[in-house]
Design a protein around this motif. Structure first.
Motif, PDB file in Angstrom:
ATOM      1  N   VAL A 191       0.150  28.963 -44.929  1.00  0.00           N
ATOM      2  CA  VAL A 191       0.113  28.878 -43.474  1.00  0.00           C
ATOM      3  C   VAL A 191       1.425  28.277 -42.963  1.00  0.00           C
ATOM      4  CG1 VAL A 191      -1.031  27.801 -41.499  1.00  0.00           C
ATOM      5  CG2 VAL A 191      -2.391  28.648 -43.432  1.00  0.00           C
ATOM      6  N   ARG A 192       1.794  27.194 -43.579  1.00  0.00           N
ATOM      7  CA  ARG A 192       3.046  26.540 -43.200  1.00  0.00           C
ATOM      8  C   ARG A 192       3.718  26.070 -44.486  1.00  0.00           C
ATOM      9  NH1 ARG A 192       4.325  21.503 -42.741  1.00  0.00           N
ATOM     10  NH2 ARG A 192       2.163  20.824 -42.914  1.00  0.00           N
ATOM     11  N   ARG A 193       4.949  26.491 -44.656  1.00  0.00           N
ATOM     12  CA  ARG A 193       5.669  26.158 -45.875  1.00  0.00           C
ATOM     13  C   ARG A 193       6.080  24.692 -45.833  1.00  0.00           C
ATOM     14  NH1 ARG A 193      10.881  26.360 -47.665  1.00  0.00           N
ATOM     15  NH2 ARG A 193      11.675  26.879 -45.616  1.00  0.00           N
ATOM     16  N   GLY A 194       5.891  23.984 -46.941  1.00  0.00           N
ATOM     17  CA  GLY A 194       6.374  22.618 -47.043  1.00  0.00           C
ATOM     18  C   GLY A 194       7.835  22.609 -47.444  1.00  0.00           C
ATOM     19  N   PRO A 195       8.553  21.505 -47.152  1.00  0.00           N
ATOM     20  CA  PRO A 195       9.989  21.451 -47.473  1.00  0.00           C
ATOM     21  C   PRO A 195      10.281  21.644 -48.956  1.00  0.00           C
ATOM     22  CG  PRO A 195       9.182  19.324 -46.641  1.00  0.00           C
ATOM     23  CD  PRO A 195       8.082  20.309 -46.440  1.00  0.00           C
ATOM     24  N   GLN A 196       9.331  21.331 -49.822  1.00  0.00           N
ATOM     25  CA  GLN A 196       9.603  21.503 -51.244  1.00  0.00           C
ATOM     26  C   GLN A 196       9.081  22.827 -51.786  1.00  0.00           C
ATOM     27  OE1 GLN A 196       8.444  18.190 -53.622  1.00  0.00           O
ATOM     28  NE2 GLN A 196       9.869  16.802 -52.614  1.00  0.00           N
ATOM     29  N   ASP A 197       8.450  23.587 -50.947  1.00  0.00           N
ATOM     30  CA  ASP A 197       7.980  24.882 -51.410  1.00  0.00           C
ATOM     31  C   ASP A 197       9.160  25.852 -51.518  1.00  0.00           C
ATOM     32  OD1 ASP A 197       5.378  24.095 -51.559  1.00  0.00           O
ATOM     33  OD2 ASP A 197       4.891  24.718 -49.525  1.00  0.00           O
ATOM     34  N   PRO A 198       9.026  26.868 -52.351  1.00  0.00           N
ATOM     35  CA  PRO A 198      10.116  27.848 -52.466  1.00  0.00           C
ATOM     36  C   PRO A 198      10.430  28.474 -51.100  1.00  0.00           C
ATOM     37  CG  PRO A 198       8.453  28.190 -54.162  1.00  0.00           C
ATOM     38  CD  PRO A 198       7.900  27.166 -53.236  1.00  0.00           C
ATOM     39  N   ALA A 199      11.722  28.672 -50.844  1.00  0.00           N
ATOM     40  CA  ALA A 199      12.147  29.188 -49.542  1.00  0.00           C
ATOM     41  C   ALA A 199      11.561  30.565 -49.267  1.00  0.00           C
ATOM     42  CB  ALA A 199      13.674  29.241 -49.489  1.00  0.00           C
ATOM     43  N   VAL A 200      11.291  31.291 -50.316  1.00  0.00           N
ATOM     44  CA  VAL A 200      10.843  32.666 -50.145  1.00  0.00           C
ATOM     45  C   VAL A 200       9.349  32.735 -49.759  1.00  0.00           C
ATOM     46  CG1 VAL A 200      10.264  33.064 -52.564  1.00  0.00           C
ATOM     47  CG2 VAL A 200      11.187  34.946 -51.191  1.00  0.00           C
ATOM     48  N   TYR A 201       8.661  31.622 -49.891  1.00  0.00           N
ATOM     49  CA  TYR A 201       7.296  31.550 -49.367  1.00  0.00           C
ATOM     50  C   TYR A 201       7.366  31.560 -47.841  1.00  0.00           C
ATOM     51  CZ  TYR A 201       4.945  30.178 -53.752  1.00  0.00           C
ATOM     52  OH  TYR A 201       4.417  30.146 -55.010  1.00  0.00           O
ATOM     53  N   ARG A 202       6.523  32.332 -47.233  1.00  0.00           N
ATOM     54  CA  ARG A 202       6.478  32.350 -45.777  1.00  0.00           C
ATOM     55  C   ARG A 202       5.022  32.433 -45.339  1.00  0.00           C
ATOM     56  NH1 ARG A 202      10.389  36.744 -44.862  1.00  0.00           N
ATOM     57  NH2 ARG A 202      10.989  36.297 -46.980  1.00  0.00           N
ATOM     58  N   PRO A 203       4.759  32.146 -44.078  1.00  0.00           N
ATOM     59  CA  PRO A 203       3.372  32.251 -43.631  1.00  0.00           C
ATOM     60  C   PRO A 203       2.811  33.631 -43.982  1.00  0.00           C
ATOM     61  CG  PRO A 203       4.675  31.178 -41.953  1.00  0.00           C
ATOM     62  CD  PRO A 203       5.641  31.640 -43.017  1.00  0.00           C
ATOM     63  N   GLY A 204       1.668  33.652 -44.597  1.00  0.00           N
ATOM     64  CA  GLY A 204       1.068  34.915 -45.003  1.00  0.00           C
ATOM     65  C   GLY A 204       1.260  35.241 -46.473  1.00  0.00           C
ATOM     66  N   THR A 205       2.208  34.564 -47.118  1.00  0.00           N
ATOM     67  CA  THR A 205       2.383  34.794 -48.554  1.00  0.00           C
ATOM     68  C   THR A 205       1.139  34.324 -49.307  1.00  0.00           C
ATOM     69  OG1 THR A 205       4.780  34.532 -48.489  1.00  0.00           O
ATOM     70  CG2 THR A 205       3.721  34.170 -50.613  1.00  0.00           C
ATOM     71  N   VAL A 206       0.602  35.203 -50.157  1.00  0.00           N
ATOM     72  CA  VAL A 206      -0.516  34.804 -51.000  1.00  0.00           C
ATOM     73  C   VAL A 206       0.061  34.062 -52.193  1.00  0.00           C
ATOM     74  CG1 VAL A 206      -2.417  35.603 -52.444  1.00  0.00           C
ATOM     75  CG2 VAL A 206      -1.963  36.716 -50.255  1.00  0.00           C
ATOM     76  N   GLU A 207      -0.148  32.751 -52.206  1.00  0.00           N
ATOM     77  CA  GLU A 207       0.499  31.976 -53.258  1.00  0.00           C
ATOM     78  C   GLU A 207      -0.314  31.963 -54.544  1.00  0.00           C
ATOM     79  OE1 GLU A 207       0.428  27.607 -52.570  1.00  0.00           O
ATOM     80  OE2 GLU A 207      -0.165  28.187 -50.559  1.00  0.00           O
ATOM     81  N   HIS A 208      -1.601  32.188 -54.411  1.00  0.00           N
ATOM     82  CA  HIS A 208      -2.421  32.181 -55.605  1.00  0.00           C
ATOM     83  C   HIS A 208      -3.732  32.898 -55.313  1.00  0.00           C
ATOM     84  CE1 HIS A 208      -5.606  30.324 -58.192  1.00  0.00           C
ATOM     85  NE2 HIS A 208      -4.731  30.651 -59.108  1.00  0.00           N
ATOM     86  N   TYR A 209      -4.244  33.642 -56.261  1.00  0.00           N
ATOM     87  CA  TYR A 209      -5.619  34.097 -56.121  1.00  0.00           C
ATOM     88  C   TYR A 209      -6.277  34.266 -57.476  1.00  0.00           C
ATOM     89  CZ  TYR A 209      -4.241  39.034 -56.969  1.00  0.00           C
ATOM     90  OH  TYR A 209      -3.761  40.202 -57.492  1.00  0.00           O
ATOM     91  N   GLU A 210      -7.575  34.246 -57.404  1.00  0.00           N
ATOM     92  CA  GLU A 210      -8.352  34.465 -58.608  1.00  0.00           C
ATOM     93  C   GLU A 210      -9.449  35.451 -58.256  1.00  0.00           C
ATOM     94  OE1 GLU A 210      -8.977  31.407 -61.582  1.00  0.00           O
ATOM     95  OE2 GLU A 210     -11.030  31.414 -60.865  1.00  0.00           O
ATOM     96  N   VAL A 211      -9.576  36.478 -59.061  1.00  0.00           N
ATOM     97  CA  VAL A 211     -10.597  37.498 -58.816  1.00  0.00           C
ATOM     98  C   VAL A 211     -11.586  37.487 -59.959  1.00  0.00           C
ATOM     99  CG1 VAL A 211     -11.041  39.940 -58.452  1.00  0.00           C
ATOM    100  CG2 VAL A 211      -8.905  38.954 -57.670  1.00  0.00           C
TER     101      VAL A 211
END
Lengths: 197, 393
Positions: B358-378
């Motif tokens: 939703v909101r990237r933290g300062p230490q998160d990778p720059a390429v993460y942006r709102p809407g990026t699915v950072e993790h999922y488990e199916v």
């Protein structure tokens, strides 16, 4: 806990006693917990070792009726179990080596002079060494660290990992060759001692 | 062996972390004696820690907040997440009648369906776990998505009957944009671990691996089931008799105040989304009876801050109904994500959990942006059988 003269025989006897008196297993714990902890901490760090070293003994306790003195001593049996548990955290182990290759060393209490000397030498080649460790195959790394950190002899490593002694030798040679290559001809070997508590 | 000493002592010195603290040694001994007293059953305060088989799963979810020496409770929980969840089989019920009930009613209806599922002797689960891995390139940074799968079965009641198989699916660019950038970068087939490119230059690969059994995990099914995060464990008997009342269940899934795990939880993220993650992990390793699973869904739906979102599609395209809530990393530099749990409306089975930036933290990778699915488990499959399972198909 004072170890009797023939510790290996006594260890086996203690395990047998623990079949009927489970609390006796604490003797095994008292004898080997510090070194098993040190081994696990070397591979996964202290945070993980705080849990996994004890887990090793819980696993051993649960399997104490399967311990067969004819196949070897208790100590390598414990190291084998610790190695199995460490094996479930391969990526964490990889990250630890990655961090060692990069992070400035913290000052750690370390009394033994010879070990300090070895450490100083190790710091000099730290990134290469840590990267080389990360690059070893799991099987080669297990053998190397059982020897280097656990202080096990080849036959004990064979027992711990349940592999033939010849395989231990070939894995060890391969691991050491890769370390040498990684060190790229540097000769930082002022260390003369590799005792481990 | 003399010349060998030099190499090996260097390695030993590099890795040396010292021996145990008296506190740790005493705690471990106490645990052992407890084990001895209880006749070999795992002490409750230790039991969660055996599960750390697949710690790497947290690379997505924790996003490297603690790259080194990750606390074992986290590792254990991450591994638990690898194991599928539901006490029910997933059947592809068609999303009919979507006009009538609201989102919350749909989730609660799924809970009713969960109650009706039958169980059997073995629970077979097939789970896929994926995360967003940032890749740096001169031609533009992009994201690849490494995925691995776990196929596992375990006996409901009997200890020492279980097996675990794993495979990597091969990393792929996450979106069309990522794919374009990946091609521009020369379509590399290996990708480094983003937190240390030099040391682990090819941790992720485009090539998949075949199924492989983790022999160390064969028949490691404990006679106690663990509730990760809570410091509790249950016998098979206790598991059968878990409360079917949501509030009672919630008490059991909340960490005991005095557990060491409770203290460690201070490092964990906060917000109602954390509740989704934590509760899902807590039960994910358990063959819960259907009615308990139903209570679990109701408990989540009743959690303040958790909202029902109605029809969604899970990461592999199956329709489901979902609950979601935000979660904020408590560590400095962490951002905010939306945590979503998706249920099969026809069976109540958990289909997937998805974590979206939703909101990237300062230490998160720059390429993460709102809407990026950072993790999922199916949870591709989770079903009971009476026959003894063998290996993945």
């Amino acid at each position: 806990m004072t170890a009797p003269p023939d510790v290996a025989t006594d260890d086996a006897a203690v395990i047998e006693q623990s079949w009927h008196e489970p609390e006796r297993f604490a003797v095994i714990y008292d004898r080997y917990f510090p070194e098993i902890y040190r081994y696990v901490a070397a591979r996964l760090g202290r945070d993980a070792a705080d849990d996994i070293a004890a887990e090793t003994f819980y696993a051993a306790f649960r399997k104490r009726d399967r311990f067969d003195p004819a196949r070897g001593a208790v100590r390598p049996w414990l190291y084998g179990m610790a190695t199995n548990l460490v094996g479930r955290y391969r990526r964490d182990e990889g990250r630890r080596y990655a961090a060692l290759a990069r992070v400035a060393p913290e000052s750690r209490a370390d009394g033994h002079e010879a070990r300090v000397a070895a450490r100083v030498a190790a710091e000099g080649v730290r990134p290469q060494l840590a990267r080389a460790l990360a690059g070893l195959s799991d099987g080669d790394r297990d053998v190397l660290l059982l020897v280097a950190v656990g202080g096990l002899r080849y036959e004990e490593v064979a027992q711990a990992l349940e592999i033939p002694p010849g395989t231990v030798g070939s894995r060890m040679n391969r691991a050491r060759r890769k370390l040498r290559e990684a060190l790229g001809g540097t000769d930082p070997t002022h260390a003369e001692e590799n005792s481990h508590g | 062996m003399d010349d060998m000493r030099d190499d090996t002592s260097l390695v030993a010195a590099l890795l040396d972390e010292g021996g145990p603290s008296p506190r740790v040694a005493a705690a471990g001994r106490e645990g052992l004696l407890e084990l001895a007293r209880t006749g070999g059953r795992e002490p409750a305060h230790q039991s969660g820690r055996r599960r750390g088989r697949r710690a790497g799963r947290w690379s997505g979810r924790l996003r490297g907040r603690r790259p080194l020496g990750i606390g074992l409770c986290l590792v254990a929980a991450g591994a638990a997440a690898s194991v599928a969840v539901a006490a029910v089989g997933s059947g592809g019920a068609a999303p009919g009648g979507r006009s009538a009930p609201g989102p919350r009613e749909m989730v609660l209806a799924a809970a009713v369906q969960a109650e009706r599922q039958a169980d059997g002797r073995y629970l077979v689960t097939h789970v896929r776990d994926c995360h967003a891995e940032p890749v740096e390139a001169e031609t533009g940074d992009y994201i690849v998505q490494p995925c691995d799968e776990t196929w596992q079965w375990r006996a409901r009641d009997r200890a020492d009957e279980s097996a675990v198989w794993t495979r990597d699916l091969g990393a792929r660019p996450q979106t069309a944009r990522d794919e374009a950038l990946w091609k521009r970068a020369g379509s590399p087939r290996t990708f480094p671990y983003h937190q240390d490119r030099r040391a682990l230059p090819d941790l992720y690969r485009t090539a998949p691996t075949p199924w492989k059994e983790d022999r160390g995990d064969r028949n490691e099914n404990s006679d106690r089931y663990v509730l990760p995060f809570t410091g509790r464990s249950l016998t098979a008997e206790e598991l059968r008799n878990l409360p079917t009342d949501p509030e009672e269940l919630e008490k059991l899934l909340t960490p005991a105040e005095d557990s060491p795990r409770g203290r460690r939880d201070s490092r964990l993220p906060t917000g109602p989304g954390q509740k989704i993650v934590q509760a899902t992990l807590a039960v994910s390793d358990l063959p819960l009876p259907p009615k308990v699973w139903a209570a679990f869904i109701r408990m989540l739906a009743d959690t303040p801050g958790v909202r029902a979102v109605g029809w969604v599609t899970d990461p592999i395209g199956r329709p489901g109904v979902a609950l979601e809530a935000p979660r904020t990393a408590s560590a400095t530099g962490g951002g905010t994500s939306m945590e979503r749990a998706i249920f099969d409306p026809g069976t109540g089975a958990l289909l997937a959990t998805v974590s979206t930036v939703v909101r990237r933290g300062p230490q998160d990778p720059a390429v993460y942006r709102p809407g990026t699915v950072e993790h999922y488990e199916v949870i591709i499959k989770s079903e009971w059988t009476d026959g003894r399972p063998s290996r993945p198909a």
